[in-house]
Design a protein around this motif. Structure first.
Motif, PDB file in Angstrom:
ATOM      1  N   ARG A 189     -30.204  27.210 -55.253  1.00 22.42           N
ATOM      2  CA  ARG A 189     -29.378  27.969 -56.206  1.00 22.42           C
ATOM      3  C   ARG A 189     -28.191  27.132 -56.674  1.00 22.42           C
ATOM      4  O   ARG A 189     -27.721  27.291 -57.791  1.00 22.42           O
ATOM      5  N   ASN A 191     -39.519  35.290 -58.991  1.00 18.46           N
ATOM      6  CA  ASN A 191     -39.282  34.683 -60.315  1.00 18.46           C
ATOM      7  C   ASN A 191     -40.545  34.662 -61.172  1.00 18.46           C
ATOM      8  O   ASN A 191     -40.521  35.011 -62.332  1.00 18.46           O
ATOM      9  N   ASP A 234     -35.822  40.164 -55.811  1.00 16.56           N
ATOM     10  CA  ASP A 234     -37.157  39.840 -56.328  1.00 16.56           C
ATOM     11  C   ASP A 234     -38.132  39.380 -55.241  1.00 16.56           C
ATOM     12  O   ASP A 234     -39.329  39.239 -55.510  1.00 16.56           O
ATOM     13  N   ASP A 280     -34.888  35.945 -60.850  1.00 15.86           N
ATOM     14  CA  ASP A 280     -34.141  37.003 -60.126  1.00 15.86           C
ATOM     15  C   ASP A 280     -34.576  38.433 -60.466  1.00 15.86           C
ATOM     16  O   ASP A 280     -33.981  39.384 -59.953  1.00 15.86           O
TER      17      ASP A 280
END
Ligand code: HSE
Length: 320
Positions: A188, A15, A141, A21
């Motif tokens: 999340r 991030n 990522d 992401d």
């Protein structure tokens, strides 16, 4: 006796505040090691895991190493049996890309064992399958920078479009890992499902600014771009000391701080190693005050990514 290959893959910061992401970078020295060797039984087998406190699954359909290698074998249409031994160097649920590093090391080692059928870039989708198993989301990522090194942008997921970015000279990262565990799936689940037009404009401006800063080696622009209006407002509430640390490093000349991946680790970027170490000292003071244990690592951005540590013929060296 049989051929074995051992690979190392590094921790990562996903991030990087402005690139939810879609942006991540790799850390030096901290990471996981995986050793693979052929077996004659035609199955994928996790023969052992060291350093996880018994928390990670050995079942091949649940372990990130075997899930990643299975995806690779499926692509090859191969039923080759492979034994896998994992040495965890990274804490679980830390936000340092722990599951990603295991998958990246497993793929790097298996690719060499199988005679290099894939480029490093081609390994990324296999590692994403293991992220789906580990945390319910096939984000790239963490896995892309762990495999490729440096700063990596995921421009698109469908089809996958990965861009390696330049690393400005001298830039250092301080990782501050408070002793709490946060599962990515939980971090999340606190995210808002919708953002406003205004927030979308702000986030786009900052990710564009960050990438321009990498190409221009413009650290003032990089610092101004280290903002996250998507994930940080919800996730920071799960991380004690987050805002206190941000305040504590304001005056020392660091470039800024944010949540590493889904947390609880906090990253601080600095223009040199001295400031990165000072940020680490500030972090220790902050967490001492709130009575929470913390580990601090200072690292340059790792430009290498996953690599082979050793290979040979002596299968006895693989602990089982
Ligand atoms: N981009 C992912 C997230 C990284 O923020 O959930 C998880 O390490």
């Amino acid at each position: 006796m049989g051929q074995f290959v051992t690979a190392f893959a590094p921790a990562t910061v996903a991030n990087v505040s402005c690139g939810f992401d879609i942006l991540g970078f790799a850390i030096d020295r901290l990471g996981d090691k995986v050793t693979v060797s052929f077996n004659q039984d035609g199955i994928l087998r996790v023969t052992g895991i060291e350093g996880d406190g018994g928390k990670l699954p050995l079942e091949p359909e649940k372990n990130t190493c075997s899930v990643a290698i299975q995806a690779m074998l499926n692509k090859l249409g191969s039923k080759q049996g492979i034994d896998i031994f994992l040495e965890k160097g990274l804490p679980l649920g830390s936000g340092m890309g722990s599951s990603a590093a295991s998958a990246a090391a497993a793929l790097e080692a298996a690719n060499v064992l199988l005679g290099n059928p894939f480029t490093k870039e081609e390994l990324v989708p296999f590692a994403m399958e293991s992220e789906r198993i580990a945390c319910g989301s096939a984000h790239a990522d963490n896995v892309a920078p762990s495999i490729l090194g440096g700063f990596v942008l995921i421009r698109d997921y469908d089809p996958l479009d990965i861009v390696k970015l330049p690393v400005p000279e001298g830039i250092f990262c301080t990782l501050v890992h408070p002793h709490i565990e946060l599962k990515t799936s939980d971090s999340r689940s606190v995210l808002r499902k919708q953002i406003s037009l205004k927030e979308s404009v702000m986030q786009s401006g900052n990710i564009a600014g960050f990438i321009a800063a990498l190409y221009k080696s413009d650290l003032a622009l990089l610092s101004r771009s280290l903002k996250d209006v998507i994930a940080e407002p919800s996730r920071a509430l799960l991380i004690p000391g987050f805002y206190e640390l941000r305040d504590a490093i304001k005056s020392i000349g660091s470039l800024g701080s944010g949540i590493s991946g889904s947390g609880p680790t906090i990253f601080v970027l600095s223009p040199n190693g001295d400031i990165a170490h000072e940020a680490g000292e500030k972090a220790k003071e902050v967490f001492q005050k709130i009575g929470l244990g913390v580990d601090v690592y200072v690292s340059e951005v790792n430009k290498r990514g996953a690599f082979i540590v050793s290979r040979g013929e002596n299968r006895e060296t693989i602990r089982q």
